[in-house]
Design a protein around this motif. Structure first.
Motif, mmCIF file in Angstrom:
data_model
loop_
_atom_site.group_PDB
_atom_site.id
_atom_site.type_symbol
_atom_site.label_atom_id
_atom_site.label_comp_id
_atom_site.label_asym_id
_atom_site.label_seq_id
_atom_site.Cartn_x
_atom_site.Cartn_y
_atom_site.Cartn_z
ATOM 1 N N GLU A 30 -10.003 23.818 -36.065
ATOM 2 C CA GLU A 30 -10.167 22.681 -35.162
ATOM 3 C C GLU A 30 -10.467 23.157 -33.741
ATOM 4 O OE1 GLU A 30 -7.746 18.611 -33.825
ATOM 5 O OE2 GLU A 30 -6.669 20.287 -34.750
ATOM 6 N N ALA A 31 -9.761 24.204 -33.317
ATOM 7 C CA ALA A 31 -10.008 24.745 -31.978
ATOM 8 C C ALA A 31 -11.440 25.263 -31.880
ATOM 9 C CB ALA A 31 -9.011 25.857 -31.672
ATOM 10 N N TYR A 32 -11.868 26.018 -32.895
ATOM 11 C CA TYR A 32 -13.235 26.548 -32.886
ATOM 12 C C TYR A 32 -14.267 25.430 -32.875
ATOM 13 C CZ TYR A 32 -17.547 28.668 -34.505
ATOM 14 O OH TYR A 32 -18.865 29.053 -34.614
ATOM 15 N N ASP A 33 -14.051 24.409 -33.675
ATOM 16 C CA ASP A 33 -15.005 23.302 -33.749
ATOM 17 C C ASP A 33 -15.167 22.589 -32.417
ATOM 18 O OD1 ASP A 33 -15.412 23.832 -36.424
ATOM 19 O OD2 ASP A 33 -14.028 22.280 -37.130
ATOM 20 N N ASN A 34 -14.189 22.702 -31.539
ATOM 21 C CA ASN A 34 -14.225 22.003 -30.249
ATOM 22 C C ASN A 34 -14.592 22.935 -29.092
ATOM 23 O OD1 ASN A 34 -13.191 18.995 -30.404
ATOM 24 N ND2 ASN A 34 -12.043 20.174 -31.938
ATOM 25 N N THR A 35 -15.147 24.084 -29.406
ATOM 26 C CA THR A 35 -15.601 25.001 -28.358
ATOM 27 C C THR A 35 -17.099 24.882 -28.150
ATOM 28 O OG1 THR A 35 -15.893 26.808 -29.965
ATOM 29 C CG2 THR A 35 -13.790 26.700 -28.760
ATOM 30 N N SER A 36 -17.515 25.273 -26.959
ATOM 31 C CA SER A 36 -18.925 25.469 -26.640
ATOM 32 C C SER A 36 -19.124 26.928 -26.260
ATOM 33 C CB SER A 36 -19.341 24.561 -25.476
ATOM 34 O OG SER A 36 -19.170 23.192 -25.814
ATOM 35 N N ALA A 37 -20.363 27.378 -26.266
ATOM 36 C CA ALA A 37 -20.655 28.768 -25.930
ATOM 37 C C ALA A 37 -20.015 29.149 -24.600
ATOM 38 C CB ALA A 37 -22.165 28.969 -25.861
ATOM 39 N N GLY A 38 -19.327 30.281 -24.584
ATOM 40 C CA GLY A 38 -18.685 30.781 -23.372
ATOM 41 C C GLY A 38 -17.245 30.377 -23.195
ATOM 42 N N ASP A 39 -16.727 29.481 -24.043
ATOM 43 C CA ASP A 39 -15.328 29.057 -23.940
ATOM 44 C C ASP A 39 -14.384 30.178 -24.380
ATOM 45 O OD1 ASP A 39 -16.214 26.615 -23.109
ATOM 46 O OD2 ASP A 39 -15.658 25.529 -24.937
ATOM 47 N N THR A 40 -13.114 29.999 -24.057
ATOM 48 C CA THR A 40 -12.065 30.941 -24.445
ATOM 49 C C THR A 40 -11.102 30.265 -25.399
ATOM 50 O OG1 THR A 40 -12.197 32.137 -22.334
ATOM 51 C CG2 THR A 40 -10.166 32.369 -23.598
ATOM 52 N N ILE A 41 -10.762 30.978 -26.489
ATOM 53 C CA ILE A 41 -9.726 30.522 -27.411
ATOM 54 C C ILE A 41 -8.535 31.470 -27.296
ATOM 55 C CG2 ILE A 41 -9.055 30.129 -29.806
ATOM 56 C CD1 ILE A 41 -11.835 29.353 -30.486
ATOM 57 N N TYR A 42 -7.353 30.898 -27.017
ATOM 58 C CA TYR A 42 -6.112 31.665 -27.017
ATOM 59 C C TYR A 42 -5.411 31.455 -28.361
ATOM 60 C CZ TYR A 42 -6.693 32.193 -21.964
ATOM 61 O OH TYR A 42 -7.178 32.497 -20.717
ATOM 62 N N LEU A 43 -5.174 32.549 -29.068
ATOM 63 C CA LEU A 43 -4.514 32.483 -30.361
ATOM 64 C C LEU A 43 -3.051 32.870 -30.213
ATOM 65 C CD1 LEU A 43 -7.642 33.369 -30.880
ATOM 66 C CD2 LEU A 43 -6.828 33.771 -33.209
ATOM 67 N N PRO A 44 -2.143 32.176 -30.867
ATOM 68 C CA PRO A 44 -0.726 32.552 -30.817
ATOM 69 C C PRO A 44 -0.442 33.715 -31.763
ATOM 70 C CG PRO A 44 -1.009 30.679 -32.259
ATOM 71 C CD PRO A 44 -2.373 30.975 -31.678
ATOM 72 N N GLY A 45 0.797 34.180 -31.757
ATOM 73 C CA GLY A 45 1.233 35.093 -32.793
ATOM 74 C C GLY A 45 1.294 34.360 -34.117
ATOM 75 N N GLY A 46 0.956 35.044 -35.192
ATOM 76 C CA GLY A 46 0.951 34.416 -36.502
ATOM 77 C C GLY A 46 -0.137 35.012 -37.361
ATOM 78 N N SER A 47 -0.305 34.476 -38.549
ATOM 79 C CA SER A 47 -1.224 35.003 -39.552
ATOM 80 C C SER A 47 -2.269 33.940 -39.864
ATOM 81 C CB SER A 47 -0.428 35.378 -40.810
ATOM 82 O OG SER A 47 -1.246 35.981 -41.765
ATOM 83 N N PHE A 48 -3.544 34.256 -39.608
ATOM 84 C CA PHE A 48 -4.591 33.246 -39.666
ATOM 85 C C PHE A 48 -5.839 33.757 -40.385
ATOM 86 C CE2 PHE A 48 -2.496 33.197 -35.451
ATOM 87 C CZ PHE A 48 -1.687 32.087 -35.645
ATOM 88 N N ASN A 49 -6.675 32.815 -40.802
ATOM 89 C CA ASN A 49 -8.035 33.100 -41.245
ATOM 90 C C ASN A 49 -9.004 32.676 -40.145
ATOM 91 O OD1 ASN A 49 -7.376 34.162 -43.755
ATOM 92 N ND2 ASN A 49 -7.418 32.163 -44.741
ATOM 93 N N PHE A 50 -9.949 33.556 -39.845
ATOM 94 C CA PHE A 50 -10.988 33.250 -38.858
ATOM 95 C C PHE A 50 -12.016 32.322 -39.480
ATOM 96 C CE2 PHE A 50 -12.635 35.430 -34.865
ATOM 97 C CZ PHE A 50 -11.399 35.468 -34.246
ATOM 98 N N PRO A 51 -12.594 31.432 -38.679
ATOM 99 C CA PRO A 51 -13.740 30.643 -39.160
ATOM 100 C C PRO A 51 -15.000 31.504 -39.190
ATOM 101 C CG PRO A 51 -13.335 30.174 -36.860
ATOM 102 C CD PRO A 51 -12.224 31.101 -37.295
#
Length: 349
Positions: free
Chosen positions: A40-61
């Protein structure tokens, strides 16, 4: 970082372990927004934005735009309050991902940049661990100016540049081969592999590399009779002020070397190697021990290895963001609220 952004980043890291609730991912693009899933975070980004990820175990889009990705760190000790940011799946960045920046994450599998006919350039990977191989270019048929930088990382596999040029690998601990690099620069690294695979197979420091410079590094590769473990299919590379475990001699074909120290017992170089030198362990201590042959043996009197750079490798591998040192959660609510105490430290670099 302003106070509002700092608060949101803290919520990212605290939410799972302190509150035992859902993860929070922050997207920063002038203002800040919080999302419950990474997709959801990735879907709401535009080129050049920053995503901060928390600690935890995830799959990348599947990634198809240039972004800045910031996790909380990869080192278990440094992220005890939040858990480290773990990426479980193989990750591919499409050819639309020029200027990608990655920091503070442990990728458990392979990381690949580019697609057929479209390369990714100007990539920075800083203070990450990759427990697989890193591919910087999709194919190795055409030389392309990549302008990539891998700094203060731990790479448990190989790196292939696909005939890419102007790549910097610095202050990095690498087990595996550097393949298909052109006109690139490797400085103050530790190459841990010992040349021979099981059976009759061999591994090499450089494979099909041209016009590269390797300097101020500790190199565990050594040679067998009629085999050169430092280079294979590589020409016009230059080795300066390195320490080799093997008795390497130069020139080797068109590959040259100066001021290298060869035939070194690596147990005399570092403070502590816990078990097998070839396999990375957080118990390894790569600081130089007293009397180390690597001390002041680099160019201009610098130490050889990851700490000899003017800006040395940072123990703990934390990204350049505020670091959560501790989290305390009260067992009882006060006026319907759950008290949470968070200790935060600033990062200077």
């Amino acid at each position: 970082m302003n106070k509002k952004m700092l608060l949101l980043v803290l919520l990212c890291s605290v939410s799972f372990f302190a509150l035992q609730a859902q993860y929070n991912f922050v997207v920063q693009n002038g203002s800040a927004s919080v999302y419950n899933t990474l997709q959801e975070a990735y879907d709401n980004t535009s080129a050049g934005d920053t995503i901060y990820l928390p600690g935890g175990s995830f799959n990348f889009p599947s990634v198809d735009k240039p972004l800045v990705w910031i996790g909380v760190g990869y080192h278990p000790d440094s992220t005890a309050a939040t858990y480290f940011t773990r990426i479980n799946n193989p990750v591919n960045f499409s050819g639309n991902c020029d200027n990608t920046y990655l920091t503070g994450m442990h990728f458990m599998s392979n990381v690949t940049f580019g697609t057929s006919g479209q390369d990714v350039t100007d990539v920075t990977i800083f203070r990450c661990r990759i427990s697989g191989s890193l591919t910087l270019k999709y194919n190795n048929t055409v030389e392309v100016l990549l302008n990539d930088k891998v700094s203060e990382c731990i790479i448990d596999g190989s790196i292939d540049a696909g005939m890419g040029s102007n790549v910097i690998i610095e202050k990095t601990i690498l087990k595996g081969t550097l393949g298909h690099f052109r006109n690139s620069y490797m400085n103050h690294n530790i190459f841990t592999y010992g040349a021979r695979n099981s059976g009759s197979g061999y591994s090499f420091l450089l494979s099909y590399c041209e016009n590269c410079q390797v300097k101020n590094s500790v190199i565990n590769y050594y040679s067998y009779v009629n085999w050169r473990a430092d280079v294979y299919g590589s020409i016009n590379n230059n080795f300066l002020n390195n320490i080799f475990a093997g008795n390497i001699t130069f020139p080797d074909g068109t590959n040259t070397g100066s001021y290298n120290i060869t035939g070194v017992d690596l147990s005399t170089v570092f403070e502590n190697i816990d078990g097998n030198f070839q396999d990375f362990s957080y118990l390894h201590n790569f600081h130089l021990k007293a009397g180390s042959p690597a001390a002041a043996a680099g160019m201009n009197g610098a130490d050889i290895g990851i700490y000899g750079h003017t800006v040395p490798f940072k123990d703990g591998g934390l990204p350049v963001t505020p670091h959560i040192r501790s989290v305390e959660v009260n067992d009882e609510t006060t006026n319907g609220l759950l008290p949470v105490s968070v200790s935060v430290g600033a990062q200077e670099n």
